[in-house]
Design an enzyme around this catalytic site. Sequence first.
Site, mmCIF file in Angstrom:
data_model
loop_
_atom_site.group_PDB
_atom_site.id
_atom_site.type_symbol
_atom_site.label_atom_id
_atom_site.label_comp_id
_atom_site.label_asym_id
_atom_site.label_seq_id
_atom_site.Cartn_x
_atom_site.Cartn_y
_atom_site.Cartn_z
ATOM 1 N N SER A 36 0.822 -1.201 0.000
ATOM 2 C CA SER A 36 0.000 0.000 0.000
ATOM 3 C C SER A 36 0.863 1.261 0.000
ATOM 4 O O SER A 36 0.381 2.340 -0.297
ATOM 5 C CB SER A 36 -0.887 0.022 1.250
ATOM 6 O OG SER A 36 -0.056 -0.008 2.398
ATOM 7 N N GLY A 46 -5.051 -0.576 6.221
ATOM 8 C CA GLY A 46 -5.426 -1.108 7.536
ATOM 9 C C GLY A 46 -6.886 -0.948 7.893
ATOM 10 O O GLY A 46 -7.443 -1.745 8.645
ATOM 11 N N CYS A 75 2.682 -6.984 1.943
ATOM 12 C CA CYS A 75 1.719 -6.295 2.792
ATOM 13 C C CYS A 75 0.895 -7.350 3.525
ATOM 14 O O CYS A 75 0.223 -8.163 2.886
ATOM 15 C CB CYS A 75 0.808 -5.440 1.909
ATOM 16 S SG CYS A 75 -0.553 -4.682 2.791
ATOM 17 N N ASN A 76 0.965 -7.337 4.839
ATOM 18 C CA ASN A 76 0.196 -8.306 5.631
ATOM 19 C C ASN A 76 -1.305 -8.065 5.494
ATOM 20 O O ASN A 76 -2.091 -9.008 5.412
ATOM 21 C CB ASN A 76 0.548 -8.177 7.117
ATOM 22 C CG ASN A 76 1.966 -8.599 7.434
ATOM 23 O OD1 ASN A 76 2.205 -9.694 7.905
ATOM 24 N ND2 ASN A 76 2.936 -7.726 7.168
ATOM 25 N N CYS A 132 3.301 -5.896 10.053
ATOM 26 C CA CYS A 132 3.044 -4.903 9.008
ATOM 27 C C CYS A 132 4.409 -4.547 8.455
ATOM 28 O O CYS A 132 5.335 -4.259 9.216
ATOM 29 C CB CYS A 132 2.356 -3.668 9.584
ATOM 30 S SG CYS A 132 2.300 -2.269 8.429
HETATM 31 N N1 DGL Z 1 2.357 -2.426 4.883
HETATM 32 C C1 DGL Z 1 1.056 -2.913 5.115
HETATM 33 C C2 DGL Z 1 1.079 -4.233 5.887
HETATM 34 O O1 DGL Z 1 2.052 -4.955 5.888
HETATM 35 C C3 DGL Z 1 -0.034 -2.046 5.664
HETATM 36 C C4 DGL Z 1 -0.023 -0.601 5.835
HETATM 37 C C5 DGL Z 1 -1.397 0.012 5.586
HETATM 38 O O2 DGL Z 1 -1.660 0.298 4.433
HETATM 39 O O3 DGL Z 1 -2.202 0.153 6.531
HETATM 40 O O4 DGL Z 1 0.110 -4.593 6.484
#
Ligand code: DGL
Length: 277
Positions: free
Chosen positions: A12, A44, A75-76, A190
Amino acid sequence: MTRPPKLLIFDSGLGGLTVFAEIAKLRPHADYLYCADDAGFPYGSWKEPALVERVVTLMEALIAEHAPDMAVIACNTASTIVLPDLRLHWPNVPFVGTVPAIKPAAERTRSRMISVLGTPGTVARDYTQNLIAQFAGHCSVTLVGSQRLARLAESYMHGERVSDADIVAEIAPCFREEGGRRTDAVTLACTHYPLLIEEFKRLAPWPVEWIDPAPAIARRADQLLGERFGAGAPGDGPAARRAIFTSGLQPSGLLATTLARYGLGRDFASTPGAGRA
Ligand code: DGL
């Protein structure tokens, strides 16, 4: 194969750089396309069906235009919900996901108190609950859904000031004491959070093991590439590293300098058909 494999790394925002950096260490001569869906950031707080649709639609444009040999969903928040759809739509593209590193935390903890620090979306997922049930049954697990940390990490990468108090407020719920035991492992669920790891270590009320799954994800990507394309020998050929921002904005100033440190400075491009969420 004579040309280098082409990898799409998707997040994201800038968090996926933590995964990209580890993959690039193992595969320095691959071609990389880094796509930040900054128009959709933060993921998120997205509702699950809308997020699935968003990522599948973007992936459609990216795969059609760039034909990657592998896509890494760095991205999780997205991986814990969209991987089955992506694999169904593109059975010939290997997708590597990023999911909360609950197993390593449960293996390494001595106090049997671990915390999972992720976005509100990630900690609420059934996927995360299943990982806990599967691997951390012997642990007390604290789920911490942070509203602000990903945004703070973005600010940090843009060279903006991020206050200690703001970071402390977000990480504090990870630290628990109970019956003479206390949290000793925190999973960074994250990909944005390892960008702030030095601040976390400095501001933590006591030392814990911060678990960043990026090196393990990189090994998995490298292994899959090895199966398909052989080992990545140095001098495989010229490699390209490009970054795409779905907002269409061109990174400027400090962000451009930061991206250049990742080798992503040469050829910024915008994604046709993406647009603002
Ligand atoms: N980097 C993203 C993750 O690993 C999330 C960040 C977001 O867009 O809220 O979850």
